[in-house]
Design an enzyme around this catalytic site. Structure first.
Site, PDB file in Angstrom:
ATOM      1  N   LYS A  22       0.798  -1.541   0.508  1.00  0.00           N
ATOM      2  CA  LYS A  22       0.200   0.276   0.223  1.00  0.00           C
ATOM      3  C   LYS A  22       0.602   1.549   0.035  1.00  0.00           C
ATOM      4  CE  LYS A  22      -1.391   1.711   3.879  1.00  0.00           C
ATOM      5  NZ  LYS A  22      -1.259   3.276   4.321  1.00  0.00           N
ATOM      6  N   ASN A  23       1.884   1.103   0.805  1.00  0.00           N
ATOM      7  CA  ASN A  23       3.001   2.729   0.839  1.00  0.00           C
ATOM      8  C   ASN A  23       3.814   2.819  -0.268  1.00  0.00           C
ATOM      9  OD1 ASN A  23       1.756   2.948   3.374  1.00  0.00           O
ATOM     10  ND2 ASN A  23       3.159   2.313   4.515  1.00  0.00           N
ATOM     11  N   CYS A 116      -4.125  12.952  12.518  1.00  0.00           N
ATOM     12  CA  CYS A 116      -5.407  11.726  12.794  1.00  0.00           C
ATOM     13  C   CYS A 116      -5.488  11.772  13.608  1.00  0.00           C
ATOM     14  CB  CYS A 116      -4.763  10.611  11.366  1.00  0.00           C
ATOM     15  SG  CYS A 116      -3.169  10.161  11.159  1.00  0.00           S
ATOM     16  N   ARG A 121       0.984  14.474  12.156  1.00  0.00           N
ATOM     17  CA  ARG A 121       0.924  14.788  11.194  1.00  0.00           C
ATOM     18  C   ARG A 121       1.345  15.862  10.802  1.00  0.00           C
ATOM     19  NH1 ARG A 121      -1.105   9.741   9.850  1.00  0.00           N
ATOM     20  NH2 ARG A 121       0.537   9.338   8.391  1.00  0.00           N
ATOM     21  N   ASP A 307       4.831   1.240  12.587  1.00  0.00           N
ATOM     22  CA  ASP A 307       3.861   0.260  11.300  1.00  0.00           C
ATOM     23  C   ASP A 307       3.510  -1.387  12.367  1.00  0.00           C
ATOM     24  OD1 ASP A 307       3.646   1.925   8.741  1.00  0.00           O
ATOM     25  OD2 ASP A 307       3.236   2.664  10.294  1.00  0.00           O
ATOM     26  N   ARG A 399      -8.692  -0.231   4.758  1.00  0.00           N
ATOM     27  CA  ARG A 399      -8.091   0.869   3.937  1.00  0.00           C
ATOM     28  C   ARG A 399      -5.963   0.167   3.828  1.00  0.00           C
ATOM     29  NH1 ARG A 399      -6.983   6.423   6.452  1.00  0.00           N
ATOM     30  NH2 ARG A 399      -5.735   6.485   4.704  1.00  0.00           N
TER      31      ARG A 399
HETATM   32  C1  EPZ Z   1       4.620   7.287   5.947  1.00  0.00           C
HETATM   33  O1  EPZ Z   1       3.725   8.163   6.463  1.00  0.00           O
HETATM   34  C2  EPZ Z   1       3.863   5.816   5.966  1.00  0.00           C
HETATM   35  N1  EPZ Z   1       2.611   5.675   5.092  1.00  0.00           N
HETATM   36  C3  EPZ Z   1       3.118   5.815   7.660  1.00  0.00           C
HETATM   37  O2  EPZ Z   1       1.957   4.554   7.490  1.00  0.00           O
HETATM   38  C4  EPZ Z   1       4.147   5.263   8.014  1.00  0.00           C
HETATM   39  O3  EPZ Z   1       3.781   5.106   9.599  1.00  0.00           O
HETATM   40  C5  EPZ Z   1       5.543   6.612   8.356  1.00  0.00           C
HETATM   41  O4  EPZ Z   1       5.570   7.164   6.816  1.00  0.00           O
HETATM   42  C6  EPZ Z   1       6.698   5.872   9.348  1.00  0.00           C
HETATM   43  O5  EPZ Z   1       6.753   5.117   8.426  1.00  0.00           O
HETATM   44  C7  EPZ Z   1       2.551   5.920   4.196  1.00  0.00           C
HETATM   45  O6  EPZ Z   1       2.996   5.542   3.338  1.00  0.00           O
HETATM   46  C8  EPZ Z   1       1.797   6.591   2.656  1.00  0.00           C
HETATM   47  P1  EPZ Z   1       6.595  10.188   7.673  1.00  0.00           P
HETATM   48  P2  EPZ Z   1       4.281   9.836   6.469  1.00  0.00           P
HETATM   49  O7  EPZ Z   1       6.189  11.418   7.038  1.00  0.00           O
HETATM   50  O8  EPZ Z   1       5.429   9.428   5.276  1.00  0.00           O
HETATM   51  C9  EPZ Z   1       7.269  13.667  12.080  1.00  0.00           C
HETATM   52  C10 EPZ Z   1       0.495   2.943   7.841  1.00  0.00           C
HETATM   53  O9  EPZ Z   1      -0.215   2.851   8.775  1.00  0.00           O
HETATM   54  N2  EPZ Z   1       7.162  14.299  10.481  1.00  0.00           N
HETATM   55  O10 EPZ Z   1       7.753   9.575   7.557  1.00  0.00           O
HETATM   56  O11 EPZ Z   1       3.635  10.715   6.179  1.00  0.00           O
HETATM   57  C11 EPZ Z   1       5.518  12.958  11.257  1.00  0.00           C
HETATM   58  O12 EPZ Z   1       5.147  13.140  12.651  1.00  0.00           O
HETATM   59  C12 EPZ Z   1       0.757   4.553   7.624  1.00  0.00           C
HETATM   60  O13 EPZ Z   1       0.532   2.498   6.334  1.00  0.00           O
HETATM   61  C13 EPZ Z   1       7.531  15.931  10.415  1.00  0.00           C
HETATM   62  O14 EPZ Z   1       8.032  15.708  11.725  1.00  0.00           O
HETATM   63  O15 EPZ Z   1       5.376   9.310   7.450  1.00  0.00           O
HETATM   64  C14 EPZ Z   1       6.533  11.823  12.903  1.00  0.00           C
HETATM   65  O16 EPZ Z   1       6.849  12.004  14.019  1.00  0.00           O
HETATM   66  C15 EPZ Z   1       0.682   4.946   8.929  1.00  0.00           C
HETATM   67  N3  EPZ Z   1       7.611  16.770   9.748  1.00  0.00           N
HETATM   68  C16 EPZ Z   1       7.474  11.021  11.577  1.00  0.00           C
HETATM   69  O17 EPZ Z   1       8.131  12.933  11.184  1.00  0.00           O
HETATM   70  C17 EPZ Z   1       6.743  16.390   8.326  1.00  0.00           C
HETATM   71  O18 EPZ Z   1       6.701  17.633   7.590  1.00  0.00           O
HETATM   72  C18 EPZ Z   1       7.407  10.189  10.252  1.00  0.00           C
HETATM   73  O19 EPZ Z   1       6.689  10.872   9.340  1.00  0.00           O
HETATM   74  C19 EPZ Z   1       7.038  15.123   7.869  1.00  0.00           C
HETATM   75  C20 EPZ Z   1       6.654  14.500   9.450  1.00  0.00           C
END
Ligand code: EPZ
Length: 420
Positions: A22-23, A116, A121, A307, A399
């Site tokens: 999915k990701n 969320c 996020r 995850d 989802r």
């Molecule tokens: C991806 O989300 C995945 N989703 C998430 O999977 C996964 O949990 C996450 O990466 C971490 O591995 C998809 O790929 C569609 P991040 P993403 O930006 O990219 C912080 C699932 O269950 N952050 O890597 O949105 C953020 O708050 C989903 O399949 C900032 O601070 O996550 C988090 O603490 C849930 N500023 C950390 O970084 C930003 O601009 C990692 O988030 C962006 C993120």
């Protein structure tokens, strides 16, 4: 709405095949916006999130058709550069249309995804990255509005308070491939899904190096062409199915799992005594009389993935002894704790930590899914609990897991879908 009903206590047996990731699929679909030529993505799982991304592509004017596990996208005559709040707010990953729209059209207007249930996020790293490419960024009425007369390569550091960002790395990569000159991303995310996106972009004619390492280099090109691409298997679904076999003390083969994508999870499972061996094209999980409690800390890839945290907590809930979980990516990602405790688990939350006192058995109960991975954790708990578990709001599971109940039924589980 629908619920999942599970009669627990049956050791799973048999072979199951992992679906596409999915990701990986979601950013790959967004990347199709970077060319006016046809792209065909194969091994696509039939998920709610995939349907949402297809709706977003169509709302921009692209054609997108999904049949037999393949999505064909043609972004020839886009009519809009605005990704609407109604769609983006239902799925955070939609935010990754920002990069390709900016890359191809030098402008984009994408709704801020909002928070969320697992956390705030933020998108500050996305914005930092595209500003480093020369884009002007405004926040107007809940939308990120970006414009760049000249998109030129730039150097940037994309590490945040919680480490690297998967979708921020994706967004910047997709904008930089058509920027003028060279881009260097330091503290890039190393997840296999980021590597899959970079490989897809290179197949379209991009020049990306270093994917899978914290330093990604991109040489901008003038044009990308259409291509066909096969999505990698879903490592989180694979890990969830491995845990389904382990928690029920079953004997299963999880076909299609890439062992190298699950190294941290398999290492942790071997510490706790789960017997996993390589078999032709997959992993075999064998039963083990008793397991040992293990501590888990989630960190960016290649460490233990956030995850898989909820699902692992279900296994520790029925493993006698004390485990301590620390969630370093989303410190509030513990919605599953209260529901597992309703089933008789003994878990205490303390800030970004959860202390689990494993017990011999859980008992079935009516519980509520709150997010994708929490719902997977409740399915695992239901498979091992004594009696019947009913999981409401099962749309959360749909989802990210393709036909989960059919896969579990194939392994002998007594699970079915019902009206709530
Ligand atoms: C991806 O989300 C995945 N989703 C998430 O999977 C996964 O949990 C996450 O990466 C971490 O591995 C998809 O790929 C569609 P991040 P993403 O930006 O990219 C912080 C699932 O269950 N952050 O890597 O949105 C953020 O708050 C989903 O399949 C900032 O601070 O996550 C988090 O603490 C849930 N500023 C950390 O970084 C930003 O601009 C990692 O988030 C962006 C993120």
């Amino acid at each position: 709405m629908e619920k999942l009903v599970i009669e627990g206590g049956i050791p799973l047996k048999g072979t199951v095949t992992v679906s596409g990731a999915k990701n990986s699929v979601l950013p790959l679909l967004a990347a199709c916006l970077l060319t006016n030529e046809r792209c065909r993505i194969k091994n696509v799982p039939n998920l709610r999130d995939v349907s949402t991304m297809i709706k977003i592509l169509r709302s921009l004017g692209a054609s997108a058709e999904f049949s037999n596990g393949e999505v064909t996208v043609e972004a020839k005559n886009l009519k809009s550069h605005t990704a609407d709040y109604k769609l983006v707010s239902t799925m955070r990953a939609s935010f990754c249309v920002l990069g390709p729209l900016l890359g191809r059209f030098r402008k984009a207007k994408v709704s801020l995804p909002g928070g969320c249930i697992i956390g705030v996020r933020p998108v500050d790293l996305h914005i930092k990255g595209i500003q480093a490419l020369g884009a002007k960024v405004d926040i107007q009425g809940g939308y990120v509005v970006v414009e760049a007369k000249h998109l030129s390569g730039g150097n940037m550091y994309l590490g945040g308070a919680f480490g690297s960002s998967v979708l921020a790395t994706d967004n910047v990569m997709m904008a930089a491939v058509l920027a003028k000159g060279k881009t260097v991303i330091e503290s890039a995310a190393c997840e296999p899904e980021v590597v899959d996106l970079a490989n897809f972009l290179n197949k379209m004619g991009a020049k990306i190096r270093g994917q899978g390492t914290p330093c990604i280099e991109i040489e901008g090109v003038r044009h990308l062409h259409g291509t066909d691409y096969q999505v990698i298997p879903d490592r989180i679904e694979a890990g969830t199915l491995v845990l389904a076999a382990a928690i029920t003390k079953g004997d299963c083969v999880i076909k299609g799992a890439f062992k190298e994508h699950l190294a941290a999870v398999l290492d942790k499972l071997s510490d706790c005594g789960v017997r996993i061996e390589d078999v032709d094209g997959g992993l075999r999980v064998r039963p083990r009389k008793s397991l040992k409690p293990v501590n888990v800390t989630t960190l960016p890839y290649p460490c233990f993935p956030t995850d898989m945290q909820a699902q692992m907590m279900s296994l520790m809930s029925v493993t006698p002894g004390v485990s301590v979980f620390t969630e370093k990516i989303y410190p509030d990602r513990f919605m599953h704790v209260a529901e597992l405790n309703r089933m008789g688990a003994n878990i205490m939350r303390e800030g970004p930590h959860a202390i689990i006192e494993g017990k011999k058995l859980l008992s079935g109960a009516p519980v509520m899914a709150s997010d994708l991975r929490a719902s997977a954790a409740l399915v695992l708990a239901g498979l091992v609990a004594k009696g019947r578990t009913e999981i409401s709001r099962i749309y959360h599971l749909d989802r990210g897991y393709e036909n989960m109940e059919l896969k579990l039924q194939k392994l002998g589980a007594r699970v079915w879908r019902d009206r709530e």
